[in-house]
Design an enzyme around this catalytic site. Structure first.
Site, PDB file in Angstrom:
ATOM      1  N   ASP A  15     -94.098  16.083  -8.182  1.00 19.33           N
ATOM      2  CA  ASP A  15     -93.730  15.642  -6.447  1.00 19.33           C
ATOM      3  C   ASP A  15     -93.258  14.759  -7.019  1.00 19.33           C
ATOM      4  OD1 ASP A  15     -93.683  16.342  -4.101  1.00 19.33           O
ATOM      5  OD2 ASP A  15     -95.001  15.102  -3.894  1.00 19.33           O
ATOM      6  N   GLU A  65     -88.297  18.929  -7.600  1.00 19.23           N
ATOM      7  CA  GLU A  65     -88.176  19.530  -6.216  1.00 19.23           C
ATOM      8  C   GLU A  65     -86.748  19.038  -6.023  1.00 19.23           C
ATOM      9  OE1 GLU A  65     -89.614  20.212  -1.759  1.00 19.23           O
ATOM     10  OE2 GLU A  65     -90.185  18.800  -2.923  1.00 19.23           O
ATOM     11  N   ASP A  70    -100.070  15.348  -2.078  1.00 19.09           N
ATOM     12  CA  ASP A  70     -98.815  15.117  -2.950  1.00 19.09           C
ATOM     13  C   ASP A  70     -99.556  16.190  -4.214  1.00 19.09           C
ATOM     14  OD1 ASP A  70     -97.446  12.922  -1.351  1.00 19.09           O
ATOM     15  OD2 ASP A  70     -98.294  11.754  -2.712  1.00 19.09           O
TER      16      ASP A  70
END
Length: 423
Positions: A192, A276, A356
């Protein structure tokens, strides 16, 4: 796969003048070709082909007094300038109907001698050569001194000489290298990316954001103020421009070196890496634009992608609209959006999540699911042979005509010839 290997080169004063001449000739050919195609379009003439354009702006131009000096540089340099223009046009035309991935590409623009970056390219046809003494021999330029930080893995197919805004010269070699698979690793990781922490891994590891640009902001502010006080066109202003460019180059070099080390460590320790797919362009339009650019997410993910391909690892990007920060990684409950100041939250199932770390775990889970489907997981039921009692057409019916009573082939799955599955 093809990789680029960059090395610092140190041309002499005479070689710098030869390179400046080559930079200028390539720029003029590019601009002449672009102008010719623009004029043809304005006059309603057909699109000028690559061969006719090369003959017009290079072969015939060398015979005129205005462009006779084009013969002082290697012809390959001029041809590669046309190749750059053709590639720019192809990207532009491909982006209009959406065939090219990414955002729309603007049509090619004219090059300026005031551009901070100048480059020329030599292909194998130019017969450039890396000498036994370590120097790089270029046609009509000479033997350049190269600082070899490491050896080339194979013979290069082309070399690009680049002069950056600071005035440094680099040789960028394109080399075809074989994959070097690393020993298999047991771990898989989801990443992340963020601003408070540059990267948070699914195993709980948090990598602090170095913020190279923020740390250099004070010095850059002072240099920009000095530049703004200099008179335009003066030598002092040129020196101030170089000073600002040096400060920015130091930030860029430091960030790139740090990202290379981090990406290599992640690829070496994990068999699969999932991140991502962030929309950096959209985030750069917000109030966090400076921090987003300082993070350099796009460059980091590009490093992960090509290193994974080279070293036999799995790399994938999950959907950017996946609610990784809103989903409980324990029970799968979608808890809704949360403001950025909420760094931890408690799910109704009782799980307490770090925002997170929870997002990184969800990235890992989504990446694994997409990887399984991409690798051939069963998405729909497999075809099954029809039972005997379903394979015929009204097996208990008595024939009422003299026509042949031979069996009619039935498509697999029990359907008859009209696809309805009924008589």
């Amino acid at each position: 796969m093809q990789l680029r290997y960059n090395y610092r080169v140190y041309p002499t004063l005479a070689q710098q003048q030869s390179l400046a001449r080559a930079f200028g000739c390539a720029r003029v050919v590019f601009n002449d070709a672009l102008r010719a195609r623009q004029e043809a379009r304005e006059q309603g003439l057909p699109y000028i082909s690559d061969g006719d354009l090369s003959k017009q702006v290079i072969t015939e131009a060398k015979t005129t007094p205005e462009r006779a000096w084009l013969g002082e540089v290697s012809a390959v340099v001029l041809q590669q300038a046309l190749a750059d223009l053709n590639l720019a046009y192809r990207n532009f035309f491909a982006s209009l109907p959406g065939k090219r991935k990414g955002r729309k590409v603007a049509p090619p623009r004219f090059r300026s001698r005031k551009d901070n970056r100048q480059a020329i390219r030599f292909t194998a046809n130019a017969r450039f050569k890396v000498m036994d003494n370590g120097r790089l021999r270029l046609p009509k330029i000479g033997d350049l001194a190269v600082r070899w930080s490491r050896a080339l893995p194979a013979a290069p197919s082309s070399v690009t000489i680049v002069m950056d805004a600071v005035g440094r010269y680099f040789a960028s070699f394109v080399v075809q290298v074989a994959d070097e698979p690393l020993p298999p690793a047991d771990a898989e990781v989801g990443i992340d990316l963020g601003l408070t922490h540059f990267a948070v891994l699914s195993d709980g590891t948090k990598v602090a954001a170095p913020q190279f640009l923020r740390k250099a902001a004070r010095k850059l502010r002072r240099l920009q103020q000095d530049l703004s006080r200099k008179q335009r066109g003066s030598n002092n202003r040129k020196k101030a421009v170089v000073a600002v460019a040096k400060a920015h180059a130091r930030v860029v070099d430091t960030r790139r070196d740090w990202q290379h080390k981090l990406s290599t460590e992640i690829i070496r320790d994990n068999q699969a890496v999932y991140v991502e797919d962030l929309c950096v362009t959209g985030l750069a339009r917000t109030r966090l634009a400076k921090s987003v650019h300082d993070a350099g997410w796009a460059g980091f993910t590009a490093m992960l992608e090509y290193k994974a391909a080279r070293y036999g690892r799995i790399f994938d990007k999950i959907d950017r609209f996946a609610p990784t920060s809103q989903t409980c990684s324990a029970c799968g409950r979608l808890d809704g959006p949360k403001p950025l100041n909420v760094r931890s939250w408690t799910c109704p199932c009782g799980a307490i999540h770090d925002r997170d770390v929870n997002a990184a775990i969800n990235v890992l889970a989504a990446g694994r699911a997409e990887s399984l489907n991409a690798c051939g997981a069963q998405v729909r039921p497999a075809p099954v042979p029809a039972p005997r009692e379903e394979a015929g057409i009204r097996p208990r019916a008595t024939p009422c005509s003299t026509r042949s009573t031979e069996a009619i082939p039935i498509p697999q799955g029990g359907e008859n010839v009209n696809g309805t599955g009924t008589p």
